[in-house]
Write a protein that holds these residues in place. Structure first.
Motif, PDB file in Angstrom:
ATOM      1  N   LEU A   3       0.828  -1.207   0.000  1.00 14.01           N
ATOM      2  CA  LEU A   3       0.000   0.000   0.000  1.00 14.01           C
ATOM      3  C   LEU A   3       0.860   1.254   0.000  1.00 14.01           C
ATOM      4  CD1 LEU A   3      -2.813   1.287   0.171  1.00 14.01           C
ATOM      5  CD2 LEU A   3      -2.623   1.118   2.666  1.00 14.01           C
ATOM      6  N   ALA A   4       1.906   1.256   0.831  1.00 13.20           N
ATOM      7  CA  ALA A   4       2.803   2.422   0.870  1.00 13.20           C
ATOM      8  C   ALA A   4       3.464   2.630  -0.484  1.00 13.20           C
ATOM      9  CB  ALA A   4       3.856   2.225   1.959  1.00 13.20           C
ATOM     10  N   TRP A   5       3.906   1.558  -1.105  1.00  4.47           N
ATOM     11  CA  TRP A   5       4.540   1.657  -2.414  1.00  4.47           C
ATOM     12  C   TRP A   5       3.555   2.217  -3.432  1.00  4.47           C
ATOM     13  CZ3 TRP A   5       7.918  -2.965  -4.488  1.00  4.47           C
ATOM     14  CH2 TRP A   5       8.619  -2.552  -5.612  1.00  4.47           C
ATOM     15  N   LEU A   6       2.314   1.715  -3.405  1.00  3.82           N
ATOM     16  CA  LEU A   6       1.297   2.227  -4.335  1.00  3.82           C
ATOM     17  C   LEU A   6       1.007   3.707  -4.086  1.00  3.82           C
ATOM     18  CD1 LEU A   6      -1.193  -0.781  -4.477  1.00  3.82           C
ATOM     19  CD2 LEU A   6       0.241   0.077  -6.343  1.00  3.82           C
ATOM     20  N   LEU A   7       0.980   4.121  -2.814  1.00  4.77           N
ATOM     21  CA  LEU A   7       0.752   5.539  -2.514  1.00  4.77           C
ATOM     22  C   LEU A   7       1.911   6.405  -3.019  1.00  4.77           C
ATOM     23  CD1 LEU A   7      -0.824   5.335   1.056  1.00  4.77           C
ATOM     24  CD2 LEU A   7      -1.975   5.871  -1.112  1.00  4.77           C
ATOM     25  N   VAL A   8       3.121   5.899  -2.896  1.00  2.00           N
ATOM     26  CA  VAL A   8       4.277   6.636  -3.443  1.00  2.00           C
ATOM     27  C   VAL A   8       4.142   6.751  -4.957  1.00  2.00           C
ATOM     28  CG1 VAL A   8       6.774   6.478  -3.859  1.00  2.00           C
ATOM     29  CG2 VAL A   8       5.861   6.100  -1.550  1.00  2.00           C
ATOM     30  N   LEU A   9       3.708   5.675  -5.611  1.00  2.00           N
ATOM     31  CA  LEU A   9       3.524   5.714  -7.064  1.00  2.00           C
ATOM     32  C   LEU A   9       2.430   6.710  -7.455  1.00  2.00           C
ATOM     33  CD1 LEU A   9       3.869   1.932  -7.990  1.00  2.00           C
ATOM     34  CD2 LEU A   9       5.518   3.770  -8.431  1.00  2.00           C
ATOM     35  N   VAL A  10       1.352   6.764  -6.656  1.00  2.00           N
ATOM     36  CA  VAL A  10       0.282   7.742  -6.933  1.00  2.00           C
ATOM     37  C   VAL A  10       0.833   9.159  -6.791  1.00  2.00           C
ATOM     38  CG1 VAL A  10      -1.897   8.672  -6.040  1.00  2.00           C
ATOM     39  CG2 VAL A  10      -1.638   6.216  -6.367  1.00  2.00           C
ATOM     40  N   GLY A  11       1.645   9.378  -5.738  1.00  2.00           N
ATOM     41  CA  GLY A  11       2.249  10.698  -5.542  1.00  2.00           C
ATOM     42  C   GLY A  11       3.182  11.073  -6.687  1.00  2.00           C
ATOM     43  N   LEU A  12       3.965  10.118  -7.150  1.00  2.00           N
ATOM     44  CA  LEU A  12       4.862  10.371  -8.275  1.00  2.00           C
ATOM     45  C   LEU A  12       4.078  10.645  -9.556  1.00  2.00           C
ATOM     46  CD1 LEU A  12       7.682   7.727  -7.660  1.00  2.00           C
ATOM     47  CD2 LEU A  12       7.835  10.217  -7.370  1.00  2.00           C
ATOM     48  N   ALA A  13       2.971   9.923  -9.726  1.00  2.00           N
ATOM     49  CA  ALA A  13       2.138  10.156 -10.907  1.00  2.00           C
ATOM     50  C   ALA A  13       1.514  11.548 -10.831  1.00  2.00           C
ATOM     51  CB  ALA A  13       1.046   9.094 -11.015  1.00  2.00           C
ATOM     52  N   PHE A  14       1.125  11.975  -9.631  1.00  2.41           N
ATOM     53  CA  PHE A  14       0.556  13.306  -9.471  1.00  2.41           C
ATOM     54  C   PHE A  14       1.592  14.378  -9.824  1.00  2.41           C
ATOM     55  CE2 PHE A  14      -0.335  17.035  -6.793  1.00  2.41           C
ATOM     56  CZ  PHE A  14      -1.593  17.356  -7.261  1.00  2.41           C
ATOM     57  N   LEU A  15       2.844  14.128  -9.453  1.00  2.81           N
ATOM     58  CA  LEU A  15       3.920  15.060  -9.762  1.00  2.81           C
ATOM     59  C   LEU A  15       4.481  14.849 -11.167  1.00  2.81           C
ATOM     60  CD1 LEU A  15       5.850  14.888  -6.369  1.00  2.81           C
ATOM     61  CD2 LEU A  15       4.319  16.700  -7.157  1.00  2.81           C
ATOM     62  N   ARG A  16       3.925  13.915 -11.887  1.00  2.00           N
ATOM     63  CA  ARG A  16       4.326  13.561 -13.244  1.00  2.00           C
ATOM     64  C   ARG A  16       5.784  13.078 -13.303  1.00  2.00           C
ATOM     65  NH1 ARG A  16       0.091  14.707 -16.595  1.00  2.00           N
ATOM     66  NH2 ARG A  16      -1.207  16.440 -15.968  1.00  2.00           N
ATOM     67  N   LEU A  17       6.145  12.333 -12.268  1.00  3.88           N
ATOM     68  CA  LEU A  17       7.486  11.761 -12.221  1.00  3.88           C
ATOM     69  C   LEU A  17       7.440  10.239 -12.335  1.00  3.88           C
ATOM     70  CD1 LEU A  17       8.951  13.839  -9.251  1.00  3.88           C
ATOM     71  CD2 LEU A  17       9.391  14.165 -11.685  1.00  3.88           C
ATOM     72  N   ASP A  18       6.296   9.697 -12.710  1.00  2.00           N
ATOM     73  CA  ASP A  18       6.131   8.253 -12.750  1.00  2.00           C
ATOM     74  C   ASP A  18       6.992   7.594 -13.822  1.00  2.00           C
ATOM     75  OD1 ASP A  18       4.493   9.551 -14.560  1.00  2.00           O
ATOM     76  OD2 ASP A  18       2.954   7.982 -14.525  1.00  2.00           O
ATOM     77  N   ASP A  19       7.443   8.343 -14.819  1.00  2.32           N
ATOM     78  CA  ASP A  19       8.295   7.755 -15.858  1.00  2.32           C
ATOM     79  C   ASP A  19       9.725   7.589 -15.353  1.00  2.32           C
ATOM     80  OD1 ASP A  19       6.143   7.765 -17.536  1.00  2.32           O
ATOM     81  OD2 ASP A  19       6.671   9.668 -18.485  1.00  2.32           O
ATOM     82  N   VAL A  20      10.084   8.301 -14.302  1.00  2.00           N
ATOM     83  CA  VAL A  20      11.454   8.277 -13.790  1.00  2.00           C
ATOM     84  C   VAL A  20      11.721   6.995 -13.000  1.00  2.00           C
ATOM     85  CG1 VAL A  20      13.089   9.476 -12.274  1.00  2.00           C
ATOM     86  CG2 VAL A  20      11.468  10.786 -13.650  1.00  2.00           C
ATOM     87  N   VAL A  21      10.690   6.510 -12.255  1.00  2.00           N
ATOM     88  CA  VAL A  21      10.855   5.341 -11.389  1.00  2.00           C
ATOM     89  C   VAL A  21      10.312   4.116 -12.112  1.00  2.00           C
ATOM     90  CG1 VAL A  21      10.252   4.331  -9.163  1.00  2.00           C
ATOM     91  CG2 VAL A  21      10.592   6.797  -9.355  1.00  2.00           C
ATOM     92  N   PRO A  22      11.167   3.087 -12.287  1.00  2.00           N
ATOM     93  CA  PRO A  22      10.684   1.872 -12.948  1.00  2.00           C
ATOM     94  C   PRO A  22       9.767   1.083 -12.000  1.00  2.00           C
ATOM     95  CG  PRO A  22      12.956   1.579 -12.261  1.00  2.00           C
ATOM     96  CD  PRO A  22      12.579   3.008 -11.957  1.00  2.00           C
ATOM     97  N   LEU A  23       8.799   0.409 -12.566  1.00  2.00           N
ATOM     98  CA  LEU A  23       7.849  -0.384 -11.782  1.00  2.00           C
ATOM     99  C   LEU A  23       8.094  -1.864 -12.071  1.00  2.00           C
ATOM    100  CD1 LEU A  23       5.406  -0.405  -9.900  1.00  2.00           C
ATOM    101  CD2 LEU A  23       3.952  -0.282 -11.916  1.00  2.00           C
ATOM    102  N   PRO A  24       8.649  -2.599 -11.073  1.00  2.00           N
ATOM    103  CA  PRO A  24       8.917  -4.019 -11.307  1.00  2.00           C
ATOM    104  C   PRO A  24       7.612  -4.820 -11.348  1.00  2.00           C
ATOM    105  CG  PRO A  24       9.521  -3.417  -9.066  1.00  2.00           C
ATOM    106  CD  PRO A  24       9.090  -2.163  -9.761  1.00  2.00           C
ATOM    107  N   GLU A  25       7.658  -5.874 -12.114  1.00  2.00           N
ATOM    108  CA  GLU A  25       6.482  -6.739 -12.253  1.00  2.00           C
ATOM    109  C   GLU A  25       6.900  -8.187 -12.075  1.00  2.00           C
ATOM    110  OE1 GLU A  25       4.591  -6.060 -16.007  1.00  2.00           O
ATOM    111  OE2 GLU A  25       3.961  -4.045 -15.466  1.00  2.00           O
ATOM    112  N   VAL A  26       5.957  -8.981 -11.617  1.00  2.00           N
ATOM    113  CA  VAL A  26       6.159 -10.419 -11.508  1.00  2.00           C
ATOM    114  C   VAL A  26       5.027 -11.065 -12.284  1.00  2.00           C
ATOM    115  CG1 VAL A  26       6.206 -12.409  -9.944  1.00  2.00           C
ATOM    116  CG2 VAL A  26       7.243 -10.254  -9.241  1.00  2.00           C
ATOM    117  N   GLU A  27       5.381 -11.718 -13.383  1.00  2.00           N
ATOM    118  CA  GLU A  27       4.402 -12.361 -14.252  1.00  2.00           C
ATOM    119  C   GLU A  27       3.299 -11.397 -14.673  1.00  2.00           C
ATOM    120  OE1 GLU A  27       3.470 -16.275 -14.025  1.00  2.00           O
ATOM    121  OE2 GLU A  27       5.353 -16.865 -13.140  1.00  2.00           O
ATOM    122  N   GLY A  28       3.661 -10.185 -14.974  1.00  2.00           N
ATOM    123  CA  GLY A  28       2.720  -9.189 -15.477  1.00  2.00           C
ATOM    124  C   GLY A  28       1.963  -8.438 -14.404  1.00  2.00           C
ATOM    125  N   VAL A  29       2.175  -8.729 -13.152  1.00  2.00           N
ATOM    126  CA  VAL A  29       1.491  -8.043 -12.050  1.00  2.00           C
ATOM    127  C   VAL A  29       2.504  -7.128 -11.370  1.00  2.00           C
ATOM    128  CG1 VAL A  29       0.282  -8.348  -9.856  1.00  2.00           C
ATOM    129  CG2 VAL A  29      -0.037 -10.003 -11.689  1.00  2.00           C
TER     130      VAL A  29
END
Length: 190
Positions: A74-100
């Motif tokens: 949840l904390a990680w998702l909230l950080v991602l929401v904050g980064l998306a709000f600041l339009r910095l979501d392209d800077v931080v890579p989002l790891p995935e496991v089997e597409g999730v």
């Protein structure tokens, strides 16, 4: 208590001539006033199985791990929401496991683990509670029976024993009477 004592005396002396029913009734009622206090002491003094099951610690630890994993996701998702709000979501890579995405997997996995442990613990608690309840019932019934035997049945048995002694004495003198035991009179096994 009084009603049960009277019923016991009546069953024990059914068919006996006076004064035996009256004497048994008086003997049964002699301690009835003290029976409630004796029962309170017997129940209060009972050592009931109240210890915590050993598996609770392990289940609690797994629940805490599941909660920590869910909170981390949840904390990680909230950080991602904050980064998306600041339009910095392209800077931080989002790891995935089997597409999730990993933060989503952490959140959902932690919640699922917590729910699973909760369900298993509920089932185990019910089974354990039934077993402890049966044990407590056996202990309490035995303690109540001890009080009833000591304070009500023993005095009635003493009167029946006196009747038996008299019958034996009369039989020795040539009379035909048959001694009777309390448990035989009320139809219970010895």
């Amino acid at each position: 208590a009084e009603s049960a004592a009277l019923a016991l005396a009546a069953a024990a002396t059914a068919g006996l001539p006076e004064p035996w029913p009256g004497r048994a009734r008086d003997a049964a009622l002699a301690a009835v006033d003290d029976v409630e206090d004796a029962l309170d002491r017997a129940v209060a003094g009972a050592e009931l199985p109240m210890r915590r099951p050993r598996w609770w610690s392990a289940a609690n630890a797994v629940q805490r791990v599941g909660a920590a994993v869910a909170l981390a996701g949840l904390a990680w998702l909230l950080v991602l929401v904050g980064l998306a709000f600041l339009r910095l979501d392209d800077v931080v890579p989002l790891p995935e496991v089997e597409g999730v995405p990993v933060p989503t997997a952490l959140l959902l996995g932690g919640v699922a683990l917590g729910l699973l442990v909760s369900l298993v613990a509920r089932i185990a608690n019910r089974a354990s509670a039934r077993r402890r309840a049966r044990s407590a019932e056996r202990i309490l019934r035995r303690r109540v029976a001890d009080v009833a035997d000591r304070d009500v049945a023993a005095p009635v048995q003493a009167e029946l024993d006196a009747h038996d002694a008299l019958c034996r004495a009369l039989a020795a003198a040539g009379s035909e009477s048959r001694p009777r035991r309390l448990r035989e009179r009320i139809g219970t096994a010895p």
